[in-house]
Design a protein around this motif. Structure first.
Motif, short mmCIF file in Angstrom:
data_model
loop_
_atom_site.label_atom_id
_atom_site.label_comp_id
_atom_site.label_asym_id
_atom_site.label_seq_id
_atom_site.Cartn_x
_atom_site.Cartn_y
_atom_site.Cartn_z
N PRO A 90 0.81 -1.22 0.00
CA PRO A 90 0.00 0.00 0.00
C PRO A 90 0.85 1.27 0.00
CG PRO A 90 0.04 -1.00 2.19
CD PRO A 90 0.72 -1.96 1.28
N ALA A 91 0.19 2.39 -0.14
CA ALA A 91 0.86 3.69 -0.15
C ALA A 91 1.60 3.91 1.16
CB ALA A 91 -0.17 4.80 -0.37
N GLY A 92 2.77 4.54 1.05
CA GLY A 92 3.52 4.92 2.25
C GLY A 92 4.45 3.87 2.79
N THR A 93 4.62 2.75 2.07
CA THR A 93 5.50 1.69 2.58
C THR A 93 6.93 1.82 2.06
OG1 THR A 93 4.66 0.27 0.78
CG2 THR A 93 3.67 -0.01 2.96
N GLY A 94 7.23 2.88 1.31
CA GLY A 94 8.60 3.14 0.88
C GLY A 94 9.06 2.33 -0.31
N LYS A 95 8.13 1.76 -1.06
CA LYS A 95 8.49 0.90 -2.20
C LYS A 95 9.39 1.62 -3.19
CE LYS A 95 4.25 0.37 -3.55
NZ LYS A 95 3.57 1.27 -2.60
N THR A 96 8.92 2.77 -3.67
CA THR A 96 9.66 3.52 -4.69
C THR A 96 10.87 4.24 -4.10
OG1 THR A 96 7.60 3.86 -5.91
CG2 THR A 96 9.45 5.28 -6.48
N LEU A 130 5.29 11.77 -14.01
CA LEU A 130 6.56 11.30 -13.47
C LEU A 130 7.01 12.11 -12.26
CD1 LEU A 130 8.33 10.90 -16.93
CD2 LEU A 130 7.18 9.13 -15.61
N ARG A 131 6.21 13.08 -11.83
CA ARG A 131 6.60 13.97 -10.74
C ARG A 131 7.02 13.24 -9.46
NH1 ARG A 131 9.39 17.84 -10.19
NH2 ARG A 131 8.43 18.54 -12.14
N PRO A 132 6.32 12.17 -9.03
CA PRO A 132 6.76 11.47 -7.82
C PRO A 132 8.18 10.92 -7.91
CG PRO A 132 4.52 10.83 -8.38
CD PRO A 132 5.04 11.62 -9.54
N LEU A 133 8.59 10.50 -9.12
CA LEU A 133 9.95 10.01 -9.30
C LEU A 133 10.96 11.15 -9.19
CD1 LEU A 133 9.38 7.51 -12.25
CD2 LEU A 133 9.50 7.01 -9.82
N TYR A 134 10.62 12.29 -9.77
CA TYR A 134 11.49 13.46 -9.66
C TYR A 134 11.65 13.88 -8.19
CZ TYR A 134 11.39 14.39 -14.73
OH TYR A 134 11.54 14.31 -16.09
N ASP A 135 10.54 13.89 -7.46
CA ASP A 135 10.57 14.32 -6.06
C ASP A 135 11.56 13.46 -5.26
OD1 ASP A 135 8.69 16.24 -6.59
OD2 ASP A 135 6.99 15.09 -5.81
N ALA A 136 11.51 12.15 -5.47
CA ALA A 136 12.39 11.25 -4.73
C ALA A 136 13.85 11.45 -5.11
CB ALA A 136 11.97 9.80 -4.98
N ILE A 137 14.12 11.57 -6.40
CA ILE A 137 15.51 11.68 -6.84
C ILE A 137 16.11 13.03 -6.45
CG2 ILE A 137 15.25 12.62 -9.18
CD1 ILE A 137 17.21 10.36 -10.06
N TYR A 138 15.31 14.10 -6.44
CA TYR A 138 15.80 15.41 -6.00
C TYR A 138 16.21 15.37 -4.54
CZ TYR A 138 14.07 17.66 -10.29
OH TYR A 138 13.86 18.03 -11.60
N GLN A 139 15.40 14.68 -3.72
CA GLN A 139 15.69 14.62 -2.29
C GLN A 139 16.98 13.85 -2.02
OE1 GLN A 139 12.58 12.95 0.13
NE2 GLN A 139 13.47 13.69 2.03
N ILE A 140 17.21 12.79 -2.77
CA ILE A 140 18.38 11.94 -2.51
C ILE A 140 19.63 12.49 -3.20
CG2 ILE A 140 19.34 9.61 -2.76
CD1 ILE A 140 16.43 8.57 -2.76
#
Length: 323
Positions: free
Chosen positions: A135-141, A188-198
């Motif tokens: 489910p959402a919020g489990t850190g999969k991506t 694709l915004r969720p992918l950008y958000d994660a990669i920007y943070q890391i």
């Protein structure tokens, strides 16, 4: 039931972190385990039934150790420690905390926070293809992204490819202005958000311009062979069987693939079979392909998200039973 008391030493500098604002965390421990916790002069006393006192002591000891290692204690930490206490395995919390995958651009360590997440990360390390379902919020991506960037920085792969099907989440978005990239970016915004943070925006742009990091819709994968790459397919529940087969047959030598999805959040047209559903059934017994299922216990967003996920799961279970 007779009550017993046990004494623990806790240095004053860690009390506020473990007890929480206005003793919120310790009150939660008291309520969940039916114990009383008293703290005076760096001495902590726990009073209650023998088993629950032992479990409460284990929870508090684990939280203190997390605080000593520089972690900010959150409600999620407390909830998960309490869930582990039922099986008397709170020491697992410290084992999980030792697994640092990488650090964000701000230096914050990224690591699994639950046993399910730890197994997911270990599975990515060991297998060529991993399906992360939950489910959402489990850190999969997010965890998959952290593993991809770590592999890239360690020269285990030459590039990172992030993709997801460009499908609307139950809404008709209509005409989107701009060039082709502008049209697909919202998906694709969720992918950008994660990669920007890391990695940071500058790090992403630098590697993107050199073709070392690619964020693209799933349709762009057709006809390609992807060697020496770490490939993440996000929102895979929204693929068709043909799309999923096309994607999985792109894998080249030296590549690693993580496919993430949530079976409960499909946005496909009614009656369309999900490619993720079919892939799980077809590939479950193939060596070097792992299926990892995360649950509401692995949700690491706001505690309310965990309760929402659990409520929906219970509702769906009752409806299925009724039908």
């Amino acid at each position: 039931m007779s009550e017993i008391g046990t004494l623990m030493d806790i240095e004053g500098q860690y009390v506020n972190a473990v007890f929480g604002h206005m003793d919120k965390f310790v009150k939660k421990i008291e309520k969940a385990l039916h114990v009383s916790v008293i703290y005076r002069e760096e001495k902590l006393k726990i009073v209650g039934g023998e088993v629950n006192v032992k479990r409460a002591a284990g929870v508090i000891e684990s939280l203190v150790e997390l605080a000593k290692k520089g972690n900010e204690i959150t409600e999620q930490n407390v909830d998960y420690a309490l869930s582990l206490a039922v099986s008397d395995s709170t020491e697992v919390l410290l084992e999980i905390d030792n697994d640092i995958i990488c650090r964000t651009i701000n230096g914050k360590p990224i690591k699994p926070k639950t046993l399910g997440q730890k197994r997911y990360v270990d599975s990515i390390r060991k297998n060529t293809v991993v399906f992360g379902i939950g489910p959402a919020g489990t850190g999969k991506t997010y965890l998959a992204m952290a593993m991809a960037i770590t592999a890239f920085k360690n020269n285990e792969v030459n590039r990172i490819i992030l993709t997801r099907p460009a499908i609307e989440a139950g809404e008709n978005l209509g005409f989107l202005p701009g060039d082709l990239q502008s049209k697909v970016d919202p998906y694709l915004r969720p992918l950008y958000d994660a990669i920007y943070q890391i990695m940071g925006a500058d790090g992403y742009l630098h590697n993107s311009e050199k073709g070392l990091i690619e964020v693209a819709p799933l349709a762009y994968m057709r006809g390609r062979t992807l060697d020496n790459a770490f490939i993440i397919l996000d929102e895979a529940q929204n693929t068709t069987p043909a799309q999923m087969k096309m994607f999985l047959t792109r894998i080249g030598f030296g590549s690693k693939v993580v496919v993430t999805g949530d079976m409960t959040q499909k946005d496909l047209p009614k009656g369309t079979v999900s490619g993720l559903d079919m892939a799980v059934r077809v590939l479950r017994d193939i060596e070097d392909i792992a299926l990892m299922r995360l649950t509401n216990e692995d949700v690491v967003r706001h505690p309310l998200v965990q309760r929402i996920v659990k409520a929906y799961e219970e509702y769906e279970r009752k409806r299925a039973k009724k039908n």
